[in-house]
Design a protein around this motif. Structure first.
Motif, PDB file in Angstrom:
ATOM      1  N   GLY A   1      -0.679  91.962 -89.822  1.00 45.24           N
ATOM      2  CA  GLY A   1      -1.970  92.851 -89.733  1.00 45.24           C
ATOM      3  C   GLY A   1      -3.303  92.330 -89.760  1.00 45.24           C
ATOM      4  O   GLY A   1      -3.317  91.345 -90.730  1.00 45.24           O
ATOM      5  N   ILE A   2      -4.204  92.361 -88.762  1.00 46.28           N
ATOM      6  CA  ILE A   2      -5.480  91.571 -89.068  1.00 46.28           C
ATOM      7  C   ILE A   2      -6.417  92.589 -89.009  1.00 46.28           C
ATOM      8  O   ILE A   2      -6.820  93.504 -88.335  1.00 46.28           O
ATOM      9  CB  ILE A   2      -5.696  90.661 -88.027  1.00 46.28           C
ATOM     10  CG1 ILE A   2      -4.300  89.695 -87.915  1.00 46.28           C
ATOM     11  CG2 ILE A   2      -7.013  89.937 -88.034  1.00 46.28           C
ATOM     12  CD1 ILE A   2      -4.485  88.531 -86.877  1.00 46.28           C
ATOM     13  N   ASP A   3      -7.430  92.449 -89.987  1.00 49.96           N
ATOM     14  CA  ASP A   3      -8.622  93.268 -90.272  1.00 49.96           C
ATOM     15  C   ASP A   3      -9.958  92.413 -89.760  1.00 49.96           C
ATOM     16  O   ASP A   3      -9.872  91.364 -90.555  1.00 49.96           O
ATOM     17  CB  ASP A   3      -8.904  93.639 -91.653  1.00 49.96           C
ATOM     18  CG  ASP A   3     -10.128  94.796 -91.680  1.00 49.96           C
ATOM     19  OD1 ASP A   3     -10.107  95.825 -91.289  1.00 49.96           O
ATOM     20  OD2 ASP A   3     -11.168  94.146 -92.298  1.00 49.96           O
ATOM     21  N   ILE A   4     -10.636  92.641 -88.805  1.00 52.41           N
ATOM     22  CA  ILE A   4     -11.732  91.972 -88.235  1.00 52.41           C
ATOM     23  C   ILE A   4     -13.092  92.252 -88.759  1.00 52.41           C
ATOM     24  O   ILE A   4     -13.402  93.572 -88.501  1.00 52.41           O
ATOM     25  CB  ILE A   4     -11.567  92.019 -86.693  1.00 52.41           C
ATOM     26  CG1 ILE A   4     -10.064  91.569 -86.196  1.00 52.41           C
ATOM     27  CG2 ILE A   4     -12.659  91.347 -86.135  1.00 52.41           C
ATOM     28  CD1 ILE A   4      -9.721  91.807 -84.700  1.00 52.41           C
ATOM     29  N   SER A   5     -13.746  91.569 -89.063  1.00 49.55           N
ATOM     30  CA  SER A   5     -15.165  91.786 -89.234  1.00 49.55           C
ATOM     31  C   SER A   5     -15.919  90.510 -88.453  1.00 49.55           C
ATOM     32  O   SER A   5     -15.328  89.727 -88.052  1.00 49.55           O
ATOM     33  CB  SER A   5     -15.388  91.890 -90.902  1.00 49.55           C
ATOM     34  OG  SER A   5     -15.142  90.420 -91.316  1.00 49.55           O
ATOM     35  N   LYS A   6     -17.292  90.616 -88.771  1.00 47.57           N
ATOM     36  CA  LYS A   6     -18.255  89.793 -87.964  1.00 47.57           C
ATOM     37  C   LYS A   6     -17.982  88.334 -88.268  1.00 47.57           C
ATOM     38  O   LYS A   6     -17.645  87.391 -87.459  1.00 47.57           O
ATOM     39  CB  LYS A   6     -19.684  90.048 -88.222  1.00 47.57           C
ATOM     40  CG  LYS A   6     -20.455  89.338 -87.443  1.00 47.57           C
ATOM     41  CD  LYS A   6     -22.060  89.735 -87.616  1.00 47.57           C
ATOM     42  CE  LYS A   6     -23.068  88.998 -86.797  1.00 47.57           C
ATOM     43  NZ  LYS A   6     -24.282  89.201 -87.142  1.00 47.57           N
TER      44      LYS A   6
ATOM     45  N   LEU B   1     -11.703  87.054 -90.868  1.00 49.74           N
ATOM     46  CA  LEU B   1     -10.578  87.942 -90.574  1.00 49.74           C
ATOM     47  C   LEU B   1      -9.713  87.957 -91.891  1.00 49.74           C
ATOM     48  O   LEU B   1      -9.432  86.985 -92.566  1.00 49.74           O
ATOM     49  CB  LEU B   1      -9.681  87.365 -89.531  1.00 49.74           C
ATOM     50  CG  LEU B   1     -10.329  86.930 -88.054  1.00 49.74           C
ATOM     51  CD1 LEU B   1      -9.054  86.526 -87.159  1.00 49.74           C
ATOM     52  CD2 LEU B   1     -10.687  88.168 -87.610  1.00 49.74           C
ATOM     53  N   ASP B   2      -9.225  89.017 -92.218  1.00 48.06           N
ATOM     54  CA  ASP B   2      -8.332  89.214 -93.382  1.00 48.06           C
ATOM     55  C   ASP B   2      -6.816  89.428 -92.667  1.00 48.06           C
ATOM     56  O   ASP B   2      -6.591  90.223 -91.910  1.00 48.06           O
ATOM     57  CB  ASP B   2      -8.553  90.448 -94.393  1.00 48.06           C
ATOM     58  CG  ASP B   2      -9.753  89.937 -95.070  1.00 48.06           C
ATOM     59  OD1 ASP B   2      -9.773  89.284 -95.974  1.00 48.06           O
ATOM     60  OD2 ASP B   2     -11.264  90.277 -94.523  1.00 48.06           O
ATOM     61  N   LEU B   3      -5.919  88.567 -93.065  1.00 43.73           N
ATOM     62  CA  LEU B   3      -4.445  88.698 -92.397  1.00 43.73           C
ATOM     63  C   LEU B   3      -3.508  89.026 -93.552  1.00 43.73           C
ATOM     64  O   LEU B   3      -3.364  88.345 -94.576  1.00 43.73           O
ATOM     65  CB  LEU B   3      -4.315  87.447 -91.859  1.00 43.73           C
ATOM     66  CG  LEU B   3      -5.110  86.988 -90.750  1.00 43.73           C
ATOM     67  CD1 LEU B   3      -6.019  85.819 -91.182  1.00 43.73           C
ATOM     68  CD2 LEU B   3      -4.272  86.061 -89.586  1.00 43.73           C
ATOM     69  N   ALA B   4      -2.559  90.001 -93.155  1.00 48.79           N
ATOM     70  CA  ALA B   4      -1.666  90.419 -94.079  1.00 48.79           C
ATOM     71  C   ALA B   4      -0.290  90.121 -93.398  1.00 48.79           C
ATOM     72  O   ALA B   4       0.010  90.857 -92.502  1.00 48.79           O
ATOM     73  CB  ALA B   4      -1.593  91.930 -94.574  1.00 48.79           C
TER      74      ALA B   4
END
Length: 337
Positions: A8-13, A16-19
């Protein structure tokens, strides 16, 4: 397809945070910068450290506008499996949540991917072209709004402002409008080139433009909204997305209101199909005959039925892989409210 591992990847400017959710159910967190080089390096390390294979690992990210482009470029370059899901869909699948941070969001996306992997629609090579089209189209819409704004001011001020001041403003605004028209035309040409250079999207555009009322803007917007007819394959679901399907609102014996259109819709697509409907009722054929036959009924209900039928025809020509012909007889059953 069954997958054993999910990322799972949370995207910001900026990052990236990856789980990583492996087949043992363990969650491992990573973080990297949001650029192609960093993403490729980070994914390579993750697959090596966790001994993952590209064939049974699904990467899930939520749609986040142009910030997602570096991830798409990386996925296409390295042949990973990526599913881009609507953020609203992910958020509403989680029940009650308290608190929020990027790491937790990445975990939530990974869990969502595992839970609903049977729904996944993988990103294809055409996705990069579609993202570029969406970016250009957003710029076109912005410039169009500016042009309309200046044009409306000229019309509104004409009879109510001292002539000398009005004429000086008119001169400035006329130059601005002319420049905006030039830029809009350049953007449209660039969008057409993108479509022409992609055989699949070019074919889709030709099929869509064979339908009465469907021109360049409606066809391009439809390709973008459907992600090249991968995000939506069912015309009824797309009609709900656009906002042309009436729903009932009742509970037990209490009826809150008559059947009505949901406001949770893609208003831009709805307006485009509305304009397309206004065009087809002026042309000789089944649509005009239907409109004239139903003139005693609510006008917006008739237009809404035509919008719905146009959407069904759009998906029909794509599914049949054949252009629209006059022999096609549209049925308006189940298209009215």
């Amino acid at each position: 397809m069954n997958y054993n591992n999910y990322i799972g990847i949370d995207i910001s400017k900026g990052k990236l945070d990856l789980a990583v959710l492996n087949q043992e159910g363990e969650l491992i967190l990573y973080q990297c910068l949001n650029d192609k080089k960093s993403i490729i390096k980070c994914l390579g390390e993750i697959f090596k450290e966790s001994n993952l294979s590209k064939e049974d690992t699904l990467i899930i990210a939520e749609s986040s506008g142009h910030y997602i482009n570096p991830l798409i470029w990386s996925i296409i370059a390295e042949n990973y499996l990526l599913w881009i899901e609507d953020g609203y869909q992910i958020a509403n699948s989680q029940g009650i949540r308290r608190g929020k941070n990027d790491e937790k969001d990445a975990e939530m996306i990974a869990i969502y991917g595992k839970r609903f992997s049977d729904r996944c629609q993988l990103v294809e090579a055409s996705s990069e072209c579609i993202e570029n089209l969406a970016y250009l189209n957003s710029e076109r819409e912005l410039l169009t709004k500016e042009m309309v704004k200046y044009d409306q001011q000229l019309t509104d001020h004409k009879e109510y402002v001292k002539p000398s001041f009005y004429l000086s403003r008119k001169k400035r605004y006329t130059e601005l409008i002319a420049n905006l028209k030039t830029h809009i035309s350049e953007i449209e040409q660039e969008m057409e080139k993108l479509i022409e250079n992609d055989p699949k999207l070019s074919h889709y555009a030709k099929l869509l433009r064979s339908i009465p009322g469907i021109g360049k803007q409606v066809s391009i917007a439809t390709i973008i909204a459907t992600k090249g007819f991968t995000k939506f394959t069912d015309p009824r679901k797309f009609a709900c997305h656009v906002g042309v399907v009436p729903f009932e609102y009742k509970s037990g014996s209490s009826i809150r209101s008559a059947h009505k259109i949901s406001q949770r819709a893609n208003k831009k697509m709805k307006s485009l199909f509305h304009l397309a409907s206004l065009v087809v009722i002026q042309l000789e054929g089944e649509f005009k005959d239907y409109y004239l036959r139903k003139q005693t009924e609510n006008k917006m209900s008739i237009i809404n039925a035509i919008r719905g039928k146009l959407i069904h025809i759009v998906f029909a020509v794509i599914k049949r892989n054949e252009p629209y012909t006059k022999e096609f007889k549209p049925s308006f059953q189940n298209c009215t409210n």
